[in-house]
Motif scaffolding. Structure first.
Motif, PDB file in Angstrom:
ATOM      1  N   GLY A   7       0.867  -0.990  -0.079  1.00 36.65           N
ATOM      2  CA  GLY A   7      -0.042   0.104   0.067  1.00 36.65           C
ATOM      3  C   GLY A   7       0.831   1.289  -0.018  1.00 36.65           C
ATOM      4  O   GLY A   7       1.517   1.524   1.039  1.00 36.65           O
ATOM      5  N   LEU A   8       1.079   2.018  -1.019  1.00 40.88           N
ATOM      6  CA  LEU A   8       1.893   3.268  -1.187  1.00 40.88           C
ATOM      7  C   LEU A   8       0.855   4.207  -1.163  1.00 40.88           C
ATOM      8  O   LEU A   8      -0.015   4.641  -2.019  1.00 40.88           O
ATOM      9  N   GLY A  11       3.643   8.372   1.338  1.00 43.35           N
ATOM     10  CA  GLY A  11       4.391   9.066   2.400  1.00 43.35           C
ATOM     11  C   GLY A  11       5.730   8.212   2.451  1.00 43.35           C
ATOM     12  O   GLY A  11       5.947   7.384   1.737  1.00 43.35           O
ATOM     13  N   ASP A  13       7.098   6.223   5.214  1.00 44.87           N
ATOM     14  CA  ASP A  13       7.223   4.931   5.482  1.00 44.87           C
ATOM     15  C   ASP A  13       6.699   3.666   4.442  1.00 44.87           C
ATOM     16  O   ASP A  13       7.487   2.739   4.522  1.00 44.87           O
ATOM     17  N   SER A  14       5.653   3.903   3.778  1.00 47.39           N
ATOM     18  CA  SER A  14       5.515   2.864   2.815  1.00 47.39           C
ATOM     19  C   SER A  14       6.321   2.952   1.472  1.00 47.39           C
ATOM     20  O   SER A  14       6.640   1.910   1.110  1.00 47.39           O
ATOM     21  N   LEU A  31       0.579  -0.236  -4.670  1.00 45.80           N
ATOM     22  CA  LEU A  31      -0.878   0.155  -5.116  1.00 45.80           C
ATOM     23  C   LEU A  31      -1.448   1.347  -4.263  1.00 45.80           C
ATOM     24  O   LEU A  31      -1.291   1.136  -3.061  1.00 45.80           O
ATOM     25  N   PHE A  32      -1.895   2.143  -5.032  1.00 49.47           N
ATOM     26  CA  PHE A  32      -2.484   3.261  -4.149  1.00 49.47           C
ATOM     27  C   PHE A  32      -3.911   3.470  -4.132  1.00 49.47           C
ATOM     28  O   PHE A  32      -4.631   2.979  -5.207  1.00 49.47           O
ATOM     29  N   MET A  33      -4.482   3.670  -3.117  1.00 51.29           N
ATOM     30  CA  MET A  33      -5.998   3.726  -3.174  1.00 51.29           C
ATOM     31  C   MET A  33      -6.662   4.889  -2.931  1.00 51.29           C
ATOM     32  O   MET A  33      -6.007   5.777  -2.083  1.00 51.29           O
ATOM     33  N   LYS A 105      -7.996  -1.349   4.137  1.00 49.14           N
ATOM     34  CA  LYS A 105      -6.701  -1.945   3.920  1.00 49.14           C
ATOM     35  C   LYS A 105      -6.757  -3.307   3.916  1.00 49.14           C
ATOM     36  O   LYS A 105      -5.786  -3.944   3.173  1.00 49.14           O
ATOM     37  N   GLY A 124       3.284   0.571   5.645  1.00 47.12           N
ATOM     38  CA  GLY A 124       4.373   0.931   6.205  1.00 47.12           C
ATOM     39  C   GLY A 124       3.843   1.282   7.661  1.00 47.12           C
ATOM     40  O   GLY A 124       4.130   2.409   8.240  1.00 47.12           O
ATOM     41  N   HIS A 125       3.409   0.540   8.398  1.00 48.59           N
ATOM     42  CA  HIS A 125       3.048   0.463   9.892  1.00 48.59           C
ATOM     43  C   HIS A 125       4.120   0.257  10.602  1.00 48.59           C
ATOM     44  O   HIS A 125       4.637  -0.817  10.473  1.00 48.59           O
ATOM     45  N   CYS A 200      -6.789   8.929   9.082  1.00 44.70           N
ATOM     46  CA  CYS A 200      -6.575   8.539   7.652  1.00 44.70           C
ATOM     47  C   CYS A 200      -7.388   9.131   6.682  1.00 44.70           C
ATOM     48  O   CYS A 200      -6.795   9.354   5.515  1.00 44.70           O
TER      49      CYS A 200
HETATM   50  N1  LIG Z   1      -3.963   6.143  -0.034  1.00 41.49           N
HETATM   51  C1  LIG Z   1      -3.318   4.955   0.450  1.00 41.49           C
HETATM   52  N2  LIG Z   1      -2.873   3.907  -0.582  1.00 41.49           N
HETATM   53  C2  LIG Z   1      -2.397   2.941  -0.337  1.00 41.49           C
HETATM   54  N3  LIG Z   1      -1.920   2.572   0.783  1.00 41.49           N
HETATM   55  C3  LIG Z   1      -1.982   3.314   1.939  1.00 41.49           C
HETATM   56  C4  LIG Z   1      -2.823   4.690   1.777  1.00 41.49           C
HETATM   57  N4  LIG Z   1      -2.927   5.726   3.029  1.00 41.49           N
HETATM   58  C5  LIG Z   1      -2.166   4.631   3.817  1.00 41.49           C
HETATM   59  N5  LIG Z   1      -1.681   3.484   3.142  1.00 41.49           N
HETATM   60  C6  LIG Z   1      -0.938   2.351   3.828  1.00 41.49           C
HETATM   61  O1  LIG Z   1      -1.349   2.294   5.311  1.00 41.49           O
HETATM   62  C7  LIG Z   1       0.018   2.682   6.058  1.00 41.49           C
HETATM   63  C8  LIG Z   1      -0.386   3.446   7.134  1.00 41.49           C
HETATM   64  O2  LIG Z   1      -1.091   4.596   6.828  1.00 41.49           O
HETATM   65  P1  LIG Z   1      -0.996   6.170   7.530  1.00 41.49           P
HETATM   66  O3  LIG Z   1      -1.994   6.846   7.147  1.00 41.49           O
HETATM   67  O4  LIG Z   1      -1.071   5.720   9.074  1.00 41.49           O
HETATM   68  O5  LIG Z   1       0.287   6.575   7.170  1.00 41.49           O
HETATM   69  P2  LIG Z   1       1.613   6.812   7.437  1.00 41.49           P
HETATM   70  O6  LIG Z   1       1.910   5.965   8.987  1.00 41.49           O
HETATM   71  O7  LIG Z   1       2.202   8.206   7.731  1.00 41.49           O
HETATM   72  O8  LIG Z   1       2.769   6.009   6.477  1.00 41.49           O
HETATM   73  P3  LIG Z   1       3.232   6.601   5.191  1.00 41.49           P
HETATM   74  O9  LIG Z   1       4.413   7.601   5.654  1.00 41.49           O
HETATM   75  O10 LIG Z   1       3.239   5.652   4.310  1.00 41.49           O
HETATM   76  O11 LIG Z   1       1.921   7.560   4.806  1.00 41.49           O
HETATM   77  C9  LIG Z   1       0.712   3.269   4.825  1.00 41.49           C
HETATM   78  O12 LIG Z   1       2.209   3.236   5.316  1.00 41.49           O
HETATM   79  C10 LIG Z   1       0.393   2.690   3.749  1.00 41.49           C
HETATM   80  O13 LIG Z   1       1.173   1.306   3.555  1.00 41.49           O
END
Ligand SMILES: Nc1ncnc2c1ncn2[C@@H]1O[C@H](COP(=O)(O)OP(=O)(O)OP(=O)(O)O)[C@@H](O)[C@H]1O
Length: 395
Positions: A7-8, A11, A13-14, A31-33, A105, A124-125, A200
């Protein structure tokens, strides 16, 4: 070669999760949603989803992995947005992040990934997965992330064994600064990007503005309850069982208009949540006012002065059987059983000593110390050391 769909999010982390998986030899697809439909509930022009999907694409390009976008806005609206409004309308405070993981997710998104031939779904949790053998069966553990400041296991507290079996958390062993350093070293454009806010789906929009789009304003009283107000009758009744005592202590006091002084007006009790300080618009008190309860039926907000107001504190809460969830199904308590755990009632709260009491109708969680603002609709999650065992909705 095992195939992983990451899940990209656009950000850091992912982005790093995807990089690490590729370096470990997986076949990785990004994959972006998209969660929002432009004509569903508006979340202001500032919503960064377009920018985020673009960043996600650039990261995938840099890593040399295929990239796709999926539109999950219909499912998101049904499963998260509508639930949010319903809960607020009932005077409960939902947690969309926990729900998004369980419902989107690691459900809708995961199903799509599996259809695309993935063996695993990665995010990226900041959390880790462990696997143990018990009675010849494999059991998956949800463990806290190695970075204490960033641990996101709480957000995954509703995942099942089936969901965990297919999940990977590549950055769970890392500290946030290490993640940023990797992103920088790899030249990923997300290296310096600010962390998202946690909610989120709300993006940059403020919660009150969001709620006002569906929940109609309705003027009502703000009542200040004195801190000498007797929350419970002075003398505790005699309890003939522990269960009766827990039941009594888990009930919130029921306030009435006459239990305090009217100090102001609000535009709708359903916009407010227990423990909230901002947005009351009442000045002139010695200490700031905190919401100690909301009555959405009568449309009254009860407040108290100062963080220490006794109306904010309780040490027992209840979870119904329907809203009780064990990640570790094998450890689920049976009626009459108890367990000593560490628990939290919100993300980022320190873990607190507590005891679980399973009864016929659900489960009580009794904290050793009183907790501030135990809020209906929020999740309580319990742990043994760094393992999250289960969670439930506070009722
Ligand atoms: N729009 C999206 N599309 C795909 N995957 C997502 C999306 N939003 C979140 N994710 C997935 O869920 C994880 C946790 O989401 P969260 O919104 O908490 O972001 P985060 O911890 O700041 O991570 P990141 O730095 O990757 O955004 C992300 O790392 C990613 O893998």
């Amino acid at each position: 070669m095992k195939r992983v769909i990451v899940g990209l999010s656009g950000g850091v982390d992912s982005s790093v999760a995807a990089y690490l998986l590729k370096a470990q030899g997986y076949e990785v697809i990004g994959l972006f949603m998209k969660n929002w439909h432009d004509d569903s509930v508006t979340i202001s022009d500032e919503c960064p989803w377009l920018e985020d999907s673009n960043d996600a694409m650039l990261v995938a390009d840099k890593l040399g992995i295929p990239f796709q976008t999926v539109d999950l806005s219909v499912q998101y609206k049904e499963r998260i947005v509508d639930y949010m409004f319903n809960e607020y309308e009932k005077g409960r405070t939902p947690n969309p992040d926990v729900l998004c993981n369980r419902e989107i997710k690691f459900d809708v998104f995961m199903d799509i990934a599996l259809e695309l031939g993935a063996d695993y779904v990665a995010t990226g949790h900041y959390c880790r997965k462990g696997t143990i053998e018990k009675d010849g069966k494999q059991i998956h553990q949800l463990l806290a992330g190695a970075d204490d400041n960033k641990d996101q296991s709480y957000f995954l507290c509703q995942l099942s064994q089936q969901q965990l079996a297919k999940a990977l958390f590549p950055i769970g062993e890392l500290q946030k600064p290490e993640v940023r350093a990797i992103a920088k070293a790899q030249g990923l454009i997300t290296a310096e990007k600010k962390d998202s806010q946690g909610l989120c789906f709300i993006g940059k929009v403020r919660l009150p503005e969001f709620l006002q789009q569906q929940l109609k304003p309705k003027e009502g009283h703000i009542v200040e309850v004195a801190d000498t107000f007797e929350m419970y009758s002075q003398v505790l009744p005699q309890f003939d069982s522990k269960e009766n005592e827990l039941e009594f202590l888990s009930k919130k006091p029921i306030y009435h208009l006459t239990d305090g002084t009217v100090v102001g007006k609000h535009q709708g009790a359903h916009y407010f949540t227990k423990g909230q300080r901002k947005g009351l618009g009442v000045g002139g008190t010695v200490e700031p006012l905190f919401v100690i309860d909301t009555d959405v039926k009568e449309n009254i907000i009860y407040t108290g002065q100062g963080k220490q107001h006794p109306g904010l504190y309780r040490n027992v809460l209840f979870v119904t059987n329907e809203e009780l969830h064990w990640v570790r199904e094998d450890l689920a308590l049976k009626d009459g059983e108890t367990m000593s755990v560490m628990a939290r009632i919100r993300y980022r709260q320190n873990l607190e000593k507590a005891t679980l009491y399973k009864v016929n109708s659900g489960m009580y969680v009794e904290f050793e110390n009183k907790q501030s603002a135990i809020t209906e609709g929020q999740f309580v999650a319990w742990y043994l050391e760094d393992e999250l065992l289960g969670s439930g909705v506070i009722s």
